[in-house]
Design a protein around this motif. Structure first.
Motif, short mmCIF file in Angstrom:
data_model
loop_
_atom_site.label_atom_id
_atom_site.label_comp_id
_atom_site.label_asym_id
_atom_site.label_seq_id
_atom_site.Cartn_x
_atom_site.Cartn_y
_atom_site.Cartn_z
N UNK A 152 0.71 -1.30 0.05
CA UNK A 152 0.08 0.01 0.08
C UNK A 152 0.82 1.19 0.10
N UNK A 153 0.29 2.25 -0.37
CA UNK A 153 1.14 3.39 -0.66
C UNK A 153 1.31 4.22 0.59
N UNK A 154 0.80 3.56 1.76
CA UNK A 154 0.99 4.25 3.03
C UNK A 154 2.39 3.58 3.69
N UNK A 155 2.87 2.63 2.94
CA UNK A 155 4.16 1.84 3.45
C UNK A 155 5.40 2.31 2.87
N UNK A 156 6.61 2.05 3.43
CA UNK A 156 7.78 2.24 2.75
C UNK A 156 8.64 1.16 3.03
N UNK A 157 9.72 0.83 2.24
CA UNK A 157 10.37 -0.45 2.20
C UNK A 157 11.84 0.06 1.71
N UNK A 158 12.80 -0.56 2.57
CA UNK A 158 14.38 -0.59 2.18
C UNK A 158 14.75 -1.90 2.09
N UNK A 159 15.09 -2.22 0.69
CA UNK A 159 15.72 -3.60 0.46
C UNK A 159 17.19 -3.64 1.24
N UNK A 160 17.41 -4.74 1.68
CA UNK A 160 18.65 -5.02 2.45
C UNK A 160 19.67 -5.94 1.53
N UNK A 161 18.99 -7.15 1.28
CA UNK A 161 19.54 -8.23 0.73
C UNK A 161 18.67 -9.02 -0.21
N UNK A 162 19.26 -9.52 -1.34
CA UNK A 162 18.57 -10.52 -2.27
C UNK A 162 19.13 -11.77 -1.97
N UNK A 163 18.43 -13.03 -1.67
CA UNK A 163 19.01 -14.26 -1.05
C UNK A 163 18.45 -15.25 -2.09
N UNK A 164 19.26 -15.52 -3.12
CA UNK A 164 18.79 -16.80 -4.01
C UNK A 164 18.95 -17.99 -3.32
N UNK A 165 18.34 -19.01 -3.77
CA UNK A 165 18.29 -20.57 -3.22
C UNK A 165 19.59 -21.14 -3.39
N UNK A 166 20.05 -21.98 -2.47
CA UNK A 166 21.25 -22.86 -2.67
C UNK A 166 20.68 -23.99 -2.18
N UNK A 167 21.53 -25.00 -2.49
CA UNK A 167 21.42 -26.48 -1.92
C UNK A 167 22.33 -26.37 -0.80
N UNK A 168 21.90 -27.09 0.58
CA UNK A 168 22.72 -27.23 1.45
C UNK A 168 22.84 -28.91 1.58
N UNK A 169 24.26 -29.21 1.55
CA UNK A 169 24.41 -30.81 1.44
C UNK A 169 25.79 -30.81 2.55
N UNK A 170 25.90 -31.95 2.96
CA UNK A 170 26.95 -32.42 3.71
C UNK A 170 28.24 -32.05 3.05
N UNK A 171 29.30 -31.40 3.59
CA UNK A 171 30.51 -31.26 3.10
C UNK A 171 31.08 -32.13 2.11
N UNK A 172 31.06 -33.44 2.23
CA UNK A 172 31.49 -34.44 1.57
C UNK A 172 31.15 -34.59 0.32
N UNK A 173 29.91 -34.02 -0.09
CA UNK A 173 29.32 -33.90 -1.26
C UNK A 173 29.13 -32.75 -2.12
#
Length: 298
Positions: A152-173
């Motif tokens: 809504x126009x009554x709000x303001x917003x400040x972008x801090x980060x954009x976070x893409x997806x990553x795959x978390x896997x055990x280090x050995x993989x």
């Protein structure tokens, strides 16, 4: 009526003790008792009564508690509007859990250096509940995701980060193909009720991957710990959290582009605490701009 005396009264009610309130205020118990007696004379009613080793509010005291809290908040609003926020006041900030575990502690550390007299109250929740609380005036600002609709126009917003997806896997993989891992390893899902979980679900559908689901939970730190223990892999936003550094997990980039999770600060443009909110936003920008780019950044 001295607002400081009302603050003393609220501290006595909160702690149940004149001496504890005096300790927090750096006063003597006799001085606090004198302040309470002055309030009682001005209001013409007893406010506190002994109950064993503690003190409890009387009927009149109970009636005063919420009104005193509201009055002190109004005084804080007036100070903020007149530009005296550096000397005091309070700020009610909502936050998603991942912010608590990542950027928010650094943001608050910087904020209190420039606003040492300001009390900050934190309330955690989902982006949807925080948006509603800011809209209704229950929160001054929220550190959250950009809502999945036009603001809504009554709000303001400040972008801090954009976070893409990553795959978390055990280090050995770490050198394995991420899509192969998603197809063959148990999946520890990020909660699909949350923005990042919905983001991960859309990626799996786009890639045509039907995972072998094992768990579904809302804590990214708990997910990383489970991956570390070899319980599976997970598709999550690439958050900037030092807590993940202690886990034996690899962050693997995905072959397909993913919609980034937009993370920032949300507030009402007409807020009476706009100066304090702007101070919080400035602190947030300094923290995010000062972070080196690397595995934890976009």
């Amino acid at each position: 009526m001295e607002t400081a005396y009302l603050q003393s009264f609220l501290l006595v009610v909160e702690s149940g003790s004149m001496s504890e309130a005096a300790r927090r205020l750096d006063l003597t118990p006799a001085a606090v008792a004198q302040q309470i007696r002055t309030l009682e004379r001005e209001l013409g009613a007893p406010l506190l009564a002994r109950a064993g080793r503690t003190v409890q509010p009387t009927e009149a005291g109970h009636q005063l508690v919420q009104r005193a809290r509201n009055l002190l908040r109004e005084v804080g609003d007036i100070k903020a509007l007149l530009g005296s926020d550096a000397a005091g006041g309070e700020l009610l900030v909502g936050t998603i859990n991942t912010a608590i575990h990542s950027l928010l502690p650094d943001i608050l550390a910087r904020f209190v250096k420039t606003h040492p007299g300001v009390k900050v109250f934190l309330q955690s929740g989902t982006t949807a509940t925080l948006y509603k609380a800011v809209q209704q005036g229950d929160l001054d600002a929220a550190v959250c995701l950009y809502p999945p609709y036009v603001l809504a126009k009554t709000f303001d917003w400040s972008l801090l980060r954009e976070e893409p997806l990553v795959l978390l896997a055990p280090s050995r993989l770490a050198r394995r193909d991420p899509h192969e891992l998603l197809r063959t390893s148990p999946l520890i899902r990020y909660d699909r009720n949350l923005g990042g979980g919905k983001q991960a679900d859309r990626y799996l559908r786009t890639a045509g991957i039907v995972p072998q689901e094992r768990f579904e939970l809302s804590s990214l730190l708990a997910i990383a710990m489970m991956v570390d223990r070899g319980l599976g892999v997970s598709l999550v936003p690439d958050i900037a959290s030092p807590l993940l550094d202690g886990q034996r997990v690899a962050k693997i980039a995905l072959p397909l582009p993913s919609e980034p999770r937009r993370f920032g600060v949300l507030w009402q443009r007409a807020s009476p605490r706009l100066r304090l909110i702007q101070g919080l936003v400035d602190s947030a920008r300094m923290v995010t701009e000062g972070k080196p780019r690397g595995a934890n950044h976009k």
